[in-house]
Design a protein around this motif. Structure first.
Motif, PDB file in Angstrom:
ATOM      1  N   ILE A 189     -34.976  -9.875  10.431  1.00  0.00           N
ATOM      2  CA  ILE A 189     -33.664  -9.383   9.987  1.00  0.00           C
ATOM      3  C   ILE A 189     -33.018 -10.387   9.036  1.00  0.00           C
ATOM      4  O   ILE A 189     -33.085 -11.599   9.265  1.00  0.00           O
ATOM      5  CB  ILE A 189     -32.730  -9.151  11.201  1.00  0.00           C
ATOM      6  CG1 ILE A 189     -33.285  -8.082  12.137  1.00  0.00           C
ATOM      7  CG2 ILE A 189     -31.300  -8.812  10.762  1.00  0.00           C
ATOM      8  CD1 ILE A 189     -33.353  -6.698  11.547  1.00  0.00           C
ATOM      9  N   GLU A 232     -27.079  -5.400   7.751  1.00  0.00           N
ATOM     10  CA  GLU A 232     -28.372  -5.838   8.275  1.00  0.00           C
ATOM     11  C   GLU A 232     -29.482  -5.206   7.455  1.00  0.00           C
ATOM     12  O   GLU A 232     -29.459  -4.000   7.188  1.00  0.00           O
ATOM     13  CB  GLU A 232     -28.540  -5.448   9.740  1.00  0.00           C
ATOM     14  CG  GLU A 232     -27.745  -6.308  10.672  1.00  0.00           C
ATOM     15  CD  GLU A 232     -28.077  -6.057  12.130  1.00  0.00           C
ATOM     16  OE1 GLU A 232     -29.043  -5.328  12.444  1.00  0.00           O
ATOM     17  OE2 GLU A 232     -27.342  -6.606  12.967  1.00  0.00           O
ATOM     18  N   HIS A 233     -30.432  -6.043   7.082  1.00  0.00           N
ATOM     19  CA  HIS A 233     -31.594  -5.621   6.314  1.00  0.00           C
ATOM     20  C   HIS A 233     -32.825  -5.892   7.164  1.00  0.00           C
ATOM     21  O   HIS A 233     -33.004  -7.021   7.633  1.00  0.00           O
ATOM     22  CB  HIS A 233     -31.725  -6.429   5.021  1.00  0.00           C
ATOM     23  CG  HIS A 233     -30.482  -6.495   4.193  1.00  0.00           C
ATOM     24  ND1 HIS A 233     -29.354  -7.209   4.573  1.00  0.00           N
ATOM     25  CD2 HIS A 233     -30.196  -5.944   2.995  1.00  0.00           C
ATOM     26  CE1 HIS A 233     -28.434  -7.099   3.633  1.00  0.00           C
ATOM     27  NE2 HIS A 233     -28.921  -6.334   2.662  1.00  0.00           N
ATOM     28  N   GLU A 234     -33.642  -4.887   7.361  1.00  0.00           N
ATOM     29  CA  GLU A 234     -34.925  -5.133   8.013  1.00  0.00           C
ATOM     30  C   GLU A 234     -35.921  -5.493   6.927  1.00  0.00           C
ATOM     31  O   GLU A 234     -36.028  -4.801   5.915  1.00  0.00           O
ATOM     32  CB  GLU A 234     -35.426  -3.903   8.766  1.00  0.00           C
ATOM     33  CG  GLU A 234     -36.761  -4.183   9.430  1.00  0.00           C
ATOM     34  CD  GLU A 234     -37.381  -2.966  10.082  1.00  0.00           C
ATOM     35  OE1 GLU A 234     -37.553  -3.000  11.304  1.00  0.00           O
ATOM     36  OE2 GLU A 234     -37.673  -1.991   9.349  1.00  0.00           O
ATOM     37  N   TYR A 257     -24.554 -15.616   5.585  1.00  0.00           N
ATOM     38  CA  TYR A 257     -25.802 -14.884   5.807  1.00  0.00           C
ATOM     39  C   TYR A 257     -26.574 -15.570   6.928  1.00  0.00           C
ATOM     40  O   TYR A 257     -26.303 -16.720   7.281  1.00  0.00           O
ATOM     41  CB  TYR A 257     -26.657 -14.875   4.533  1.00  0.00           C
ATOM     42  CG  TYR A 257     -27.285 -16.221   4.263  1.00  0.00           C
ATOM     43  CD1 TYR A 257     -28.572 -16.506   4.695  1.00  0.00           C
ATOM     44  CD2 TYR A 257     -26.576 -17.234   3.626  1.00  0.00           C
ATOM     45  CE1 TYR A 257     -29.134 -17.760   4.485  1.00  0.00           C
ATOM     46  CE2 TYR A 257     -27.126 -18.481   3.409  1.00  0.00           C
ATOM     47  CZ  TYR A 257     -28.409 -18.732   3.841  1.00  0.00           C
ATOM     48  OH  TYR A 257     -28.970 -19.972   3.654  1.00  0.00           O
ATOM     49  N   GLN A 260     -30.122  -1.352   6.767  1.00  0.00           N
ATOM     50  CA  GLN A 260     -30.068  -0.557   7.995  1.00  0.00           C
ATOM     51  C   GLN A 260     -28.809   0.309   8.076  1.00  0.00           C
ATOM     52  O   GLN A 260     -27.786  -0.010   7.490  1.00  0.00           O
ATOM     53  CB  GLN A 260     -30.123  -1.489   9.209  1.00  0.00           C
ATOM     54  CG  GLN A 260     -31.398  -2.320   9.269  1.00  0.00           C
ATOM     55  CD  GLN A 260     -32.629  -1.476   9.444  1.00  0.00           C
ATOM     56  OE1 GLN A 260     -32.945  -1.058  10.551  1.00  0.00           O
ATOM     57  NE2 GLN A 260     -33.320  -1.180   8.361  1.00  0.00           N
ATOM     58  N   GLU A 306     -29.198 -10.751   7.695  1.00  0.00           N
ATOM     59  CA  GLU A 306     -27.839 -10.232   7.821  1.00  0.00           C
ATOM     60  C   GLU A 306     -26.960 -10.911   6.789  1.00  0.00           C
ATOM     61  O   GLU A 306     -27.004 -12.132   6.622  1.00  0.00           O
ATOM     62  CB  GLU A 306     -27.284 -10.485   9.220  1.00  0.00           C
ATOM     63  CG  GLU A 306     -25.909  -9.870   9.417  1.00  0.00           C
ATOM     64  CD  GLU A 306     -25.336 -10.059  10.807  1.00  0.00           C
ATOM     65  OE1 GLU A 306     -24.215  -9.588  11.042  1.00  0.00           O
ATOM     66  OE2 GLU A 306     -25.994 -10.688  11.655  1.00  0.00           O
TER      67      GLU A 306
END
Length: 189
Positions: free
Chosen positions: A97, A107-109, A57, A20, A99
């Motif tokens: 999410i 943050e990764h969707e 994480y 993100q 993180e």
């Protein structure tokens, strides 16, 4: 095969992972067995994204937090080693999410694109595709990464040498090697 063992009737989750607040996007498409733990998914994400597993994480799924429980956290964190992907993510198009590195705030969707039957003889996890290199660890999150990219464009910048060292001599923000990633995925236990 799942990490070299015989495959059961475990459904396979096809996931699209997008980092993100980065333009143009950095993303990966991968397939994983639904029966893996969230901890193992974390390990897989470290490989496919290009991180080095140096930081904390968490997953945020349906308002619940999964990671490494710690009494000092302000919210309840469920143990990611005890939660299977299929038990917390059950449908296609579901989003959640991941993180990584709370200081930098990566943050990764993650979107469940498909839930599929396994292909006979296929090894999982597998990365199908991706775009662009992962940012270097500890570069300051999305804003620090944008600054790093700007500085690397200007060899005359006073911070150029420091940023080149941080990024690595051969860092190319456009580079992604799916074959290399898939070789690395074979080492995950």
């Amino acid at each position: 095969m799942v990490n070299g063992s015989a495959l059961t009737n475990e459904n396979i989750y096809q996931l699209k992972v997008t980092l993100q607040r980065i333009k143009p996007p950095i993303w990966r498409r991968l397939q994983v067995p639904g029966g893996i733990t969230l901890y193992k998914l974390h390990k897989i994400l470290q490989v496919v994204m290009g991180w080095y597993n140096r930081h904390l994480y968490q997953f945020i799924i349906n308002g619940n937090y999964y990671g490494e429980p710690d009494d000092e956290f302000l919210v309840e964190v469920k143990n990611a080693r005890r939660q299977k992907l299929r038990d917390v993510v059950s449908r296609e198009k579901q989003r959640f999410i991941y993180e990584y590195d709370f200081g930098d705030g990566w943050e990764h969707e993650i979107v469940v694109e498909k839930i599929l039957p396994p292909e006979p003889g296929k090894r999982y996890p597998v990365c199908l595709k991706g775009k662009r290199a992962c940012p270097p660890e500890d570069c300051g999150g999305p804003w620090g990464y944008a600054s790093l990219l700007d500085i690397l464009q200007d060899p005359g910048h006073p911070d150029y040498e420091d940023m080149r060292i941080l990024a690595g001599e051969d860092f190319d923000p456009e580079d992604f090697d799916v074959e290399f990633v898939n070789q690395e995925l074979k080492t995950i236990k």
